[in-house]
Each structure stands twice: as C-alpha cells, then as structure tokens.
Design a protein around this motif. Structure first.
Motif: not given
Length: 301
Positions: A30, A101, A104-105, A110-111, A114, A118-119, A122-123
């Motif tokens: 983050h 994104l 994995e939403w 994973s995310i 978040f 942050e998502k 990270t993506s």
C-alpha cells in the motif's frame, strides 16, 4: 541506504530480486512511493535505450528550436520503432491493469479487501513487474488461475528490444499481430504508421516467437515428466525463467535438482536470446547458396 540502492538497481536492470526476504515487497503493497518508484525504474529499464536516445534527442531539438507545434507533432517526430515500443508498453500496462483489477476485484486473498485506490495501485504494480522484473507485492499463489495464465502471456511478451527486459519483446509481438491483421484484411504488405515493414523483419519476428516457444515447450515437458505439480504452476515457472522475470508461485524451492537445472538453462537461453543460440550453433557452409525453385502451393489451416 544499501537496501534502497540494491532494489533500485535491480528494478532498473529488470533483475527482479531483492535483499529484503522471501516475501519481496509484500509489506509495502500500500506504499505509493515504493510502488511508483519501482515501477518507473522497471519501465525505464525495459523500454530500450534506443527509445531513450530518440526521445531525448527530440526533446533537446524542441527546446533548442523553441518548437510550439504541440505534443502531437512532437510525437510524430519520433522514430517508428520508438512510437511502436511506447504504444505497446502503454497498451500492455493499461490492459493488464484493467484485467487484473477485474479478475481479482472480489478475491479476498489478493486485493478483495483493499480500497479502490489500493486495488488500482496493486494491479498496476503487478502488471508492470510481471512483464519484465519479478518483484511482488502480493502472493501469486493466492491469485486466481486466470490471473496466472494472463501473466504467463505478458511474461512471454516481455519488454522492448535494447533494454534490460526479457521475453520475445513488445515489437516482435506487435509485428506478428500486424501480420495477422494484414492477412485478415487481405493486404499484401504489413504497414504501421503509414510505413511498410520489410518482409525480412516479419520473418525474423516469426522465427523468434517460434524458437522461444520451442524452448519453452521443451522445458515444460521435462518439468512435467519430473515433477508432480499442477501444469499451470510448472508453465508459470518455465515462462518466468525463460523470460528472465524471476517470479514464482512458491514452487522453485520445492523442485528437484533436475528441474532447477532446467530452469537455469531456460534463464540462460532467455537472457542471451533463443535466436542467438540457434545462430551460434548453426554451421553454414561457404558452399551453401540460397536456391530458388519453381513455385508450388501447399494447403494450410
């Protein structure tokens, strides 16, 4: 200071390993400063030094001549290779970020837990690092299988020529895509940005991809014979080695010595280039001449 210097050099050289520990940069998932600095270094190191020189030369010309024609005209002044490398790099980053994104939403491993910002961060980081570098801010063993398969494709493509990245290179992939588009349209020549690409370059691009694929299939086949692991994980490890990315689904330490030797060979081949190995092993006789015979047709597809 030393840790920071080590990570910066590793990122710029697209080496993809750090001196923090087994969890790489997961503790800083983050942290926008670390994420953006590392990704910037990765992109700059993997886009190719010829792109650097071309962009720098054009910027200096604009400043020197006090050109006020706008960014669009300045962009058109760049070489075709530079424009293609930049377009492919930006395109892969944008598409990869959106795909990861979306997939994995809602994945809590994973995310999924978040915030929106942050998502996205990270993506973006995973998309950049999974093409060339190999850092990680999440555990790739916990992402969905589709994400691993998608990253296998991005690792296969890699960075741009003349840089520190591996893979078949963005421009090589682009030439083959342009060839397919030309065939679909029924066009005789492959064109890009109002320029026709020589057929010799197209042939080399196809040879590079074919050679890269053959080494990959050979490596994966040996891993499948030796290891009792899921095929997707073995393919992920093999592509990561051949494309000199350096990421793992926590499988490399568990592999046998034979499999680790196979990965080392793939890393060596991927670093110097598959086409270079084939050319170095080939022995072309001085008496060998290119021969042209009567044309014929063969059914394909």
């Amino acid at each position: 200071l030393f840790v920071s210097l080590f990570i910066a050099v590793s990122a710029f050289c697209n080496a993809g390993f750090d001196n923090i520990g087994a969890y790489s940069l997961q503790e800083y998932v983050h942290d926008p400063l670390i994420n953006l600095v590392v990704t910037t270094l990765i992109i700059l190191g993997g886009i190719g030094f010829s792109v650097w020189f071309d962009v720098t030369h054009n910027v200096q010309s604009i400043i020197k001549n006090k050109c006020k024609s706008g960014w669009k005209r300045s962009y058109r002044m760049l070489k075709i290779h530079t424009r293609l490398a930049i377009n492919m790099t930006l395109g892969l980053i944008v598409v990869g970020t959106l795909v990861f994104l979306a997939v994995e939403w809602n994945n809590p491993n994973s995310i999924g837990n978040f915030t929106f910002g942050e998502k996205v961060l990270t993506s973006f980081f995973q998309t950049v690092t999974m093409r060339t570098a190999g850092f990680a801010t999440i555990d790739f063993e916990l992402v969905k299988p589709f994400s691993l398969l998608f990253f296998i494709g991005t690792m296969f493509i890699g960075g741009s020529p003349g840089g520190a990245a591996g893979g078949i290179k963005t421009t090589t992939f682009a030439l083959v895509v342009l060839l397919i588009i030309s065939e679909i349209k029924g066009q005789k020549h492959v064109n890009y940005a109002h320029h026709t690409i020589p057929i010799e370059l197209i042939r080399r691009a196809i040879v590079v991809i074919a050679t890269f694929t053959l080494f990959l299939l050979a490596g994966v086949s040996i891993l499948m014979l030796v290891e009792d692991q899921p095929f997707l994980y073995l393919l992920f490890e093999a592509v990561s080695a051949l494309a000199t990315v350096g990421v793992s689904v926590n499988l490399t330490p568990e592999l046998s010595h034979i499999s680790q030797v196979v990965l080392m060979i793939l890393m060596f081949v991927g670093r110097i280039g598959p086409i270079t190995i084939l050319l170095s092993l080939s022995r072309k006789s001085r008496k060998t001449k290119d021969q042209l015979y009567a044309k014929t047709t063969i059914l394909i597809g």
